[in-house]
Design a protein around this motif. Sequence first.
Motif, PDB file in Angstrom:
ATOM      1  N   SER A   6       0.864  -1.277  -0.065  1.00  0.00           N
ATOM      2  CA  SER A   6       0.153  -0.099   0.096  1.00  0.00           C
ATOM      3  C   SER A   6       0.787   1.161   0.007  1.00  0.00           C
ATOM      4  O   SER A   6       0.610   2.175  -0.702  1.00  0.00           O
ATOM      5  N   ALA A  48       0.941   4.039  -2.994  1.00  0.00           N
ATOM      6  CA  ALA A  48       0.737   5.388  -2.451  1.00  0.00           C
ATOM      7  C   ALA A  48       1.832   6.236  -3.039  1.00  0.00           C
ATOM      8  O   ALA A  48       1.514   7.205  -3.617  1.00  0.00           O
ATOM      9  N   LEU A 102      -2.308   7.904   2.210  1.00  0.00           N
ATOM     10  CA  LEU A 102      -2.301   6.426   2.635  1.00  0.00           C
ATOM     11  C   LEU A 102      -3.030   6.375   3.850  1.00  0.00           C
ATOM     12  O   LEU A 102      -2.761   7.220   4.653  1.00  0.00           O
ATOM     13  N   ASN A 107       2.889   7.992   5.426  1.00  0.00           N
ATOM     14  CA  ASN A 107       3.413   6.681   5.181  1.00  0.00           C
ATOM     15  C   ASN A 107       4.029   5.976   6.155  1.00  0.00           C
ATOM     16  O   ASN A 107       4.413   6.642   7.012  1.00  0.00           O
TER      17      ASN A 107
END
Length: 226
Positions: free
Chosen positions: A26, A30, A37, A79
């Motif tokens: 993910s 992103a 995210l 993140n």
Amino acid sequence: MLAMNVSAPIVITIDGPSGSGKGTLSQMLARHLGYHLLDSGALYRLVALAAMKKGVDLANEQAVSSVAIGLDVIFSLENKESAQILLEGIKVSDEIRQEAVSMAASQVAAYPSVRAALLERQREFAIAPGLVADGRDMGTTIFPTAQVKLFLTASAEARAERRYKQLCLKGESVDMAALVRDIRERDERDSSRTISPLRPAEDAVIIDSTSMTIDEVFTKMLAAIT
Ligand code: DC
């Protein structure tokens, strides 16, 4: 597949069990797309940790949901790698990843009132240009109209082995058999709960990463969204 719609940000959901590589992938996606995210699992972990710190009985749904409603959390960067997660002003980014918190998170995530308390908080992450939402019910409950839905999975053994390597790198002593058992127990709890169980959305693309490298999965994901 990513048709531009000026009125709504693009949402890509990535659901799956723990250890399926969702977190890393993910984050990679992103970053690649320049999207925000949402690490929704972190929210359940934060509720669990906050409840534990306050001495709240985890078996008391009402008390735990009060903690969820009042959750004072700041994600300083969106993140996971360099994110600072602050709970009541204190950095807890590592603490929320501990095994005890994982088990507690799975327990509190089964409470409907806790899930309801976190619903809007999660939807608020969907801002332009787009969002990669990592979790269990992103494609089914939180963002049912997401443009792209992915479901990542892998065998319990493969997931336990990945977790084993991560924990060894951190210098934690771990028992492989216990990890497999914990993963199965958590899978069972996450998939059998009545509210928002772990399952792929009907329109999700399912990717089994058991014998794939991260880069191979990433390539598959890119193919699914373009
Ligand atoms: O993805 P994770 O391991 O950080 O998630 C922690 C726990 O929270 C896990 O037991 C599943 C639960 N969870 C959930 O029920 N719904 C989500 N959207 C994300 C996580």
